[in-house]
Every structure is written in structure tokens, then in C-alpha cells.
Design an enzyme around this catalytic site. Structure first.
Site, PDB file in Angstrom:
ATOM      1  N   THR A  28       0.909  -0.927   0.035  1.00 28.38           N
ATOM      2  CA  THR A  28       0.055   0.109   0.043  1.00 28.38           C
ATOM      3  C   THR A  28       0.888   1.182  -0.030  1.00 28.38           C
ATOM      4  O   THR A  28       2.022   1.143   0.576  1.00 28.38           O
ATOM      5  CB  THR A  28      -0.895  -0.049   1.359  1.00 28.38           C
ATOM      6  N   GLY A  29       0.640   2.391  -0.681  1.00 24.64           N
ATOM      7  CA  GLY A  29       1.189   3.473  -0.418  1.00 24.64           C
ATOM      8  C   GLY A  29       1.621   4.134  -2.051  1.00 24.64           C
ATOM      9  O   GLY A  29       0.986   3.381  -3.048  1.00 24.64           O
ATOM     10  N   SER A  30       2.091   5.042  -2.124  1.00 26.45           N
ATOM     11  CA  SER A  30       2.257   5.824  -3.578  1.00 26.45           C
ATOM     12  C   SER A  30       3.308   4.886  -4.456  1.00 26.45           C
ATOM     13  O   SER A  30       3.246   4.923  -5.428  1.00 26.45           O
ATOM     14  CB  SER A  30       2.741   7.156  -3.218  1.00 26.45           C
ATOM     15  N   THR A  31       4.239   4.389  -3.648  1.00 29.25           N
ATOM     16  CA  THR A  31       5.360   3.541  -4.628  1.00 29.25           C
ATOM     17  C   THR A  31       4.649   2.439  -5.060  1.00 29.25           C
ATOM     18  O   THR A  31       4.816   1.660  -6.057  1.00 29.25           O
ATOM     19  CB  THR A  31       6.467   3.157  -3.648  1.00 29.25           C
ATOM     20  N   ALA A  83       8.333   1.518   1.904  1.00 29.09           N
ATOM     21  CA  ALA A  83       8.657   1.385   3.314  1.00 29.09           C
ATOM     22  C   ALA A  83       8.825   3.145   3.614  1.00 29.09           C
ATOM     23  O   ALA A  83       9.027   3.810   2.649  1.00 29.09           O
ATOM     24  CB  ALA A  83       9.911   0.744   3.568  1.00 29.09           C
ATOM     25  N   GLY A  95       3.753   1.809   7.541  1.00 26.90           N
ATOM     26  CA  GLY A  95       2.687   2.068   8.356  1.00 26.90           C
ATOM     27  C   GLY A  95       2.020   3.552   7.988  1.00 26.90           C
ATOM     28  O   GLY A  95       1.251   3.946   8.606  1.00 26.90           O
ATOM     29  N   GLY A  96       2.847   4.177   7.229  1.00 22.83           N
ATOM     30  CA  GLY A  96       2.795   5.768   6.874  1.00 22.83           C
ATOM     31  C   GLY A  96       1.317   5.814   6.179  1.00 22.83           C
ATOM     32  O   GLY A  96       0.623   6.959   6.341  1.00 22.83           O
ATOM     33  N   GLU A 103      -0.385  -5.374   5.949  1.00 19.15           N
ATOM     34  CA  GLU A 103       0.715  -5.437   5.065  1.00 19.15           C
ATOM     35  C   GLU A 103       1.565  -6.549   5.877  1.00 19.15           C
ATOM     36  O   GLU A 103       2.362  -7.253   4.997  1.00 19.15           O
ATOM     37  CB  GLU A 103       1.809  -4.162   5.200  1.00 19.15           C
ATOM     38  N   LYS A 121      14.590   6.830   1.693  1.00 15.37           N
ATOM     39  CA  LYS A 121      14.075   5.965   2.665  1.00 15.37           C
ATOM     40  C   LYS A 121      15.192   5.026   3.479  1.00 15.37           C
ATOM     41  O   LYS A 121      14.983   4.431   4.481  1.00 15.37           O
ATOM     42  CB  LYS A 121      13.252   5.025   1.976  1.00 15.37           C
TER      43      LYS A 121
HETATM   44  C1  5RP Z   1       1.585   2.081   4.039  1.00 13.52           C
HETATM   45  C2  5RP Z   1       3.005   1.668   4.054  1.00 13.52           C
HETATM   46  C3  5RP Z   1       3.819   2.429   2.857  1.00 13.52           C
HETATM   47  O1  5RP Z   1       4.750   1.262   2.353  1.00 13.52           O
HETATM   48  C4  5RP Z   1       4.900   3.426   3.470  1.00 13.52           C
HETATM   49  O2  5RP Z   1       4.074   4.266   4.142  1.00 13.52           O
HETATM   50  C5  5RP Z   1       5.558   3.937   2.241  1.00 13.52           C
HETATM   51  O3  5RP Z   1       4.740   4.900   1.389  1.00 13.52           O
HETATM   52  P1  5RP Z   1       5.202   5.538   0.076  1.00 13.52           P
HETATM   53  O4  5RP Z   1       5.429   4.558  -0.965  1.00 13.52           O
HETATM   54  O5  5RP Z   1       3.971   6.396  -0.259  1.00 13.52           O
HETATM   55  O6  5RP Z   1       6.340   6.623   0.400  1.00 13.52           O
HETATM   56  O7  5RP Z   1       3.836   1.427   4.985  1.00 13.52           O
HETATM   57  O8  5RP Z   1       1.272   1.625   5.244  1.00 13.52           O
END
Ligand code: 5RP
Length: 223
Positions: A28-31, A83, A95-96, A103, A121
Site C-alpha cells: 500500500t502507498g504511493s510506491t 517502506a 505504516g505511513g 501488510e 528511505k
Molecule cells: C503504508 C506503508 C507504505 O509502504 C509506506 O508508508 C511508504 O509509502 P510511500 O510509498 O507512499 O512512500 O507502509 O502503510
């Protein structure tokens, strides 16, 4: 290169880790979203995916990728996710995006965790990013006191001025100011606090591979 371009580059590189004919675990997340868009292009090669959040499930479906319930899946070769921080040893804060519990569950079923992250990161010591802890709502105050006793500053995560509610109906406490020199030990300690659902430390079972986006190209770290 912008941060988004670096995320896109690692998402593209992660396609090499997809195993044909299999089910893949998706984070989950933008990446992870960039990765899902890449996966959409090769969807005919995979059986489907298990999603780590409702948002990821919706994006997978929007690309016509079959989404399986984890209870229908005994094993999968790979889980691919972003991450918030990762160390040179593969320990991560995640968990951001508030999806840490699902996950961690989906990752636990996969043989291999491939982390996709832009170079910002990579850190020597975890903890500059606030450590997310998912909690049962009635235990929020007692868990916050115990996290404070471990040396952090707990803050309830809000959304639109109200406590953020996760896909699991729980809340998130973000712990600020932790310098995490022993992530395995801290993961065990926080897991042991009654009322904690999941801590966003992925250290006991960290990444196996990290595809790191840098100005010089995608670097592969193996742990
Ligand atoms: C979501 C996550 C994401 O992997 C983490 O926050 C990184 O996010 P992004 O790819 O947007 O930088 O752990 O719960």
C-alpha cells in the site's frame, strides 16, 4: 529525478520479481500504486493478487487484476511493498499509509519481501519517521502510556480532525522521537503490550531484497 520518478523506476524494476502464473502480494502507498500500474500492463502473466488494504484492492481491480482473499491462498512467492524507512540490514518502519497490519499479515505468507523505495528511505538508524502502532480503540490511552514509558512521544493519528480509523476498525498511534538501535527487540516489546494490534516495525521479518531508486539508477540490496 523527482521522488515520484524514482518511485516509478523501482516499481518498474520490481516487475522482474513477479513470478509468472502465481498470486502476488501487493502493498500500500504511493510506491505500491506505481507498482500496481506496472502490474496492470502484465496482468495476463499472473493469476492474481492479494491486497494489503482496501485502497490497494480497489486499484488492482481498476486494472482488471483478480483480487484473492488471503484465506484462499496458502503461499505466494513474493510480496512487493514500499517502506517509510529501511536500514542497510533490511529492517523497516512501515505504516505511513495506516496499512501496517494487513501488510505484515500478507507479507508473512510470502516467501520473499521485495521492498521498493526511493533513496531517501535508506537510513542507518530507524526512528526519524514516527513509528506507527495500530491499537484497539478502547486501549488507546493505556497503550500510549506504555509507549511513552519506552521513551517515545505517542500521538494519536487524526484524519479530518478525528481519530483515523484503519481498514480493521482500529486506531493508529504514531510514536515520535525513537532512536531504534535494536529494532528486533523493540518490535518484540511493543508486540507484547496488551491492546497493540501491530507495530510498524518489520525487523524480525524484514525485507529480503530492496530495490532502491537513486539518481545513478535502481540499486539492488540483498539481505
Ligand atoms: C503504508 C506503508 C507504505 O509502504 C509506506 O508508508 C511508504 O509509502 P510511500 O510509498 O507512499 O512512500 O507502509 O502503510
Amino acid at each position: 529525478m523527482t521522488q515520484d520518478e524514482l518511485k516509478q523506476a523501482v516499481a518498474r524494476a520490481a516487475i522482474d520479481h513477479v513470478v509468472d502464473g502465481e498470486i502476488i502480494g501487493v502493498g500500500t502507498g504511493s510506491t505500491a500504486n506505481f507498482f500496481i500500474d506496472e502490474l496492470g500492463r502484465i496482468k495476463h502473466r499472473i493469476k492474481g493478487a492479494v491486497a494489503s488494504s482496501e485502497a490497494t484492492a480497489a486499484r488492482l481491480r481498476s486494472h482488471g487484476i483478480a483480487v484473492f482473499d488471503l484465506n484462499e491462498v496458502d503461499s505466494m512467492p513474493v510480496y512487493i511493498d514500499g517502506a517509510d524507512e529501511i536500514t542497510p540490514h533490511g529492517a523497516m518502519i512501515k505504516g505511513g499509509g495506516a496499512a501496517l497490519t494487513r501488510e505484515k499479515i500478507v507479507a508473512s505468507v510470502a516467501d520473499k519481501f521485495v521492498c521498493i523505495a526511493d533513496g531517501s528511505k535508506l537510513v542507518d538508524v530507524l526512528g526519524s519517521f514516527p513509528l506507527p502502532v495500530e491499537v484497539i480503540p478502547m486501549a488507546q490511552a493505556v497503550v500510549a502510556r506504555k509507549l511513552a514509558a519506552l521513551g517515545g512521544e505517542p500521538r494519536l493519528r487524526l484524519k479530518d480532525g478525528k481519530p483515523l480509523i484503519t481498514d480493521n476498525g482500529c486506531m493508529i498511534i504514531d510514536v515520535i522521537g525513537m532512536k531504534i538501535t535494536d529494532p528486533v527487540q523493540l518490535e518484540a516489546s511493543i508486540n507484547n503490550i496488551v491492546g497493540v494490534v501491530t507495530v510498524g516495525l518489520f525487523a524480525m521479518h524484514g525485507a529480503n531484497v530492496c530495490l532502491l531508486g537513486t539518481a545513478e539508477g535502481v540499486k539492488t540490496l540483498k539481505f
